[in-house]
Design an enzyme around this catalytic site. Structure first.
Site, PDB file in Angstrom:
ATOM      1  N   HIS A 154      54.760  64.830  70.372  1.00 25.62           N
ATOM      2  CA  HIS A 154      54.412  64.992  71.792  1.00 25.62           C
ATOM      3  C   HIS A 154      54.345  63.653  72.514  1.00 25.62           C
ATOM      4  O   HIS A 154      53.848  63.592  73.638  1.00 25.62           O
ATOM      5  CB  HIS A 154      53.080  65.753  71.938  1.00 25.62           C
ATOM      6  CG  HIS A 154      53.178  67.189  71.531  1.00 25.62           C
ATOM      7  ND1 HIS A 154      52.075  67.953  71.236  1.00 25.62           N
ATOM      8  CD2 HIS A 154      54.255  67.998  71.345  1.00 25.62           C
ATOM      9  CE1 HIS A 154      52.465  69.177  70.901  1.00 25.62           C
ATOM     10  NE2 HIS A 154      53.793  69.227  70.949  1.00 25.62           N
TER      11      HIS A 154
ATOM     12  N   CYS B  51      61.230  55.675  81.386  1.00 25.68           N
ATOM     13  CA  CYS B  51      61.839  55.823  82.714  1.00 25.68           C
ATOM     14  C   CYS B  51      61.657  57.244  83.236  1.00 25.68           C
ATOM     15  O   CYS B  51      61.968  58.210  82.543  1.00 25.68           O
ATOM     16  CB  CYS B  51      63.340  55.519  82.613  1.00 25.68           C
ATOM     17  SG  CYS B  51      64.212  55.721  84.184  1.00 25.68           S
TER      18      CYS B  51
HETATM   19  N1  APR Z   1      38.078  68.262  62.240  1.00 25.77           N
HETATM   20  C1  APR Z   1      39.145  69.115  62.206  1.00 25.77           C
HETATM   21  N2  APR Z   1      39.471  69.961  63.210  1.00 25.77           N
HETATM   22  C2  APR Z   1      38.666  69.940  64.297  1.00 25.77           C
HETATM   23  C3  APR Z   1      37.548  69.090  64.419  1.00 25.77           C
HETATM   24  C4  APR Z   1      37.270  68.220  63.332  1.00 25.77           C
HETATM   25  N3  APR Z   1      36.219  67.375  63.361  1.00 25.77           N
HETATM   26  N4  APR Z   1      36.959  69.319  65.629  1.00 25.77           N
HETATM   27  C5  APR Z   1      37.710  70.286  66.240  1.00 25.77           C
HETATM   28  N5  APR Z   1      38.714  70.663  65.437  1.00 25.77           N
HETATM   29  C6  APR Z   1      39.769  71.662  65.677  1.00 25.77           C
HETATM   30  C7  APR Z   1      39.360  72.802  66.578  1.00 25.77           C
HETATM   31  O1  APR Z   1      38.757  73.829  65.821  1.00 25.77           O
HETATM   32  C8  APR Z   1      40.707  73.239  67.143  1.00 25.77           C
HETATM   33  O2  APR Z   1      41.296  74.207  66.307  1.00 25.77           O
HETATM   34  O3  APR Z   1      40.821  71.003  66.344  1.00 25.77           O
HETATM   35  C9  APR Z   1      41.561  71.976  67.083  1.00 25.77           C
HETATM   36  C10 APR Z   1      41.890  71.393  68.430  1.00 25.77           C
HETATM   37  O4  APR Z   1      42.668  72.330  69.113  1.00 25.77           O
HETATM   38  P1  APR Z   1      43.253  71.941  70.548  1.00 25.77           P
HETATM   39  O5  APR Z   1      42.152  71.382  71.385  1.00 25.77           O
HETATM   40  O6  APR Z   1      44.019  73.132  71.048  1.00 25.77           O
HETATM   41  O7  APR Z   1      44.256  70.737  70.253  1.00 25.77           O
HETATM   42  P2  APR Z   1      45.714  70.830  69.635  1.00 25.77           P
HETATM   43  O8  APR Z   1      45.849  72.031  68.767  1.00 25.77           O
HETATM   44  O9  APR Z   1      46.018  69.514  69.035  1.00 25.77           O
HETATM   45  O10 APR Z   1      46.639  71.035  70.951  1.00 25.77           O
HETATM   46  C11 APR Z   1      48.042  71.047  70.724  1.00 25.77           C
HETATM   47  O11 APR Z   1      48.349  71.174  73.109  1.00 25.77           O
HETATM   48  O12 APR Z   1      47.515  70.435  75.100  1.00 25.77           O
HETATM   49  C12 APR Z   1      48.572  70.302  74.222  1.00 25.77           C
HETATM   50  O13 APR Z   1      50.000  68.490  73.861  1.00 25.77           O
HETATM   51  C13 APR Z   1      48.684  68.903  73.702  1.00 25.77           C
HETATM   52  O14 APR Z   1      49.157  68.135  71.450  1.00 25.77           O
HETATM   53  C14 APR Z   1      48.361  69.034  72.224  1.00 25.77           C
HETATM   54  C15 APR Z   1      48.719  70.472  71.929  1.00 25.77           C
END
Ligand code: APR
Length: 239
Positions: free
Chosen positions: A115, A123
């Site tokens: 990402h 650019c």
């Molecule tokens: N250790 C492991 N997992 C954790 C922890 C922790 N300490 N704290 C929270 N989590 C988990 C949550 O339970 C959740 O499932 O991390 C996850 C975060 O989920 P999101 O906030 O949806 O983030 P992510 O899955 O990385 O989002 C994917 O969405 O917004 C876009 O581009 C952005 O790369 C991102 C993509």
């Protein structure tokens, strides 16, 4: 402590991480109640339309994320994955959805940021110039740097609706993997949320590590419930 997971001499390991792996470094995840998308609407800061409509709002958001990410330190989860790579060598591949540089600071070398990366800009006209290293925290649109072609620089971030980076390499690595470990991602965003299904089709073992079940939880053969910084150290036994 979860019982150890054996990595056999013929195993090739593919790791996918999300915002949860950086949570214990103090960086906000996206979909938690106090997450990034609680404070901002993604359609205002992470879409091509948002960039066209209000480039300063986008740069304000990513400048604030740069400030937070550059002040953060790798946590034991990043270090544990760096160590796993050191032990497995070229049998290890890391794909992160994260745009911070904490995996690199934790020792990971063989990785892709599907990402994009906070510490780079590109650019806005996609003129063909390579992304540039850019760690500036901008105070106004006038301060934002220019591409060699003269166009404005935008964050080197894959916005919603844009194609993630390195998908060919990722596909190749999934096809070769015998173990897929997914850490700290809610399984809300595609194609990353599909990687575990592709791994299952190739008969790989699939392991999820995180404190709550992801949306694609049914695709995992093993779930290690817990924070990544506590669960990952010592979780894998290399045979
Ligand atoms: N250790 C492991 N997992 C954790 C922890 C922790 N300490 N704290 C929270 N989590 C988990 C949550 O339970 C959740 O499932 O991390 C996850 C975060 O989920 P999101 O906030 O949806 O983030 P992510 O899955 O990385 O989002 C994917 O969405 O917004 C876009 O581009 C952005 O790369 C991102 C993509």
């Amino acid at each position: 402590m979860h019982k150890q997971i054996l990595i056999h001499p013929t195993d090739r390991v593919f790791v996918l991480t999300g915002a949860g792996v950086s949570a214990e470094s103090g960086l906000a995840t996206f979909r938690a109640s106090d997450g990034l998308w609680a404070g901002y609407r993604l359609e205002d800061v992470c879409t091509p339309e948002a960039w066209e409509r209000d480039p300063w709002k986008v740069w304000e958001f990513y400048s604030a994320r740069r400030e937070a990410a550059f002040a953060a330190k790798p946590n034991p989860a990043h270090v544990a994955l760096g160590e796993l790579e050191r032990q497995l060598g070229e049998r290890f591949f890391l794909c992160t959805q994260n745009v911070d540089g904490l995996h690199e600071l934790g020792g990971s070398k063989n990785l892709v940021h599907m990402h994009g990366e906070l510490a780079k800009s590109r650019c806005e006209d996609d003129c063909g110039a390579a992304p540039v290293v850019d760690t500036r925290v901008y105070g106004s649109l006038d301060e934002v740097g220019r591409c060699v072609c003269g166009a404005r620089l935008r964050p080197y971030i894959v916005f919603f609706g844009e194609t993630p980076l390195e998908l060919g390499r990722i596909q190749d690595e999934i096809n070769r993997a015998t173990v897929m470990i997914v850490v700290g991602t809610s399984g809300s965003v595609y194609p990353a949320a599909n990687f575990v299904q592709w791994a299952r089709l190739n008969k790989a073992r699939t392991i999820y590590v995180g404190p709550e079940a992801p949306l694609n939880a049914g695709a995992f053969t093993v779930t290690v419930e817990g924070k990544a910084g506590e669960a990952l150290p010592g979780l894998f036994a290399i045979q």
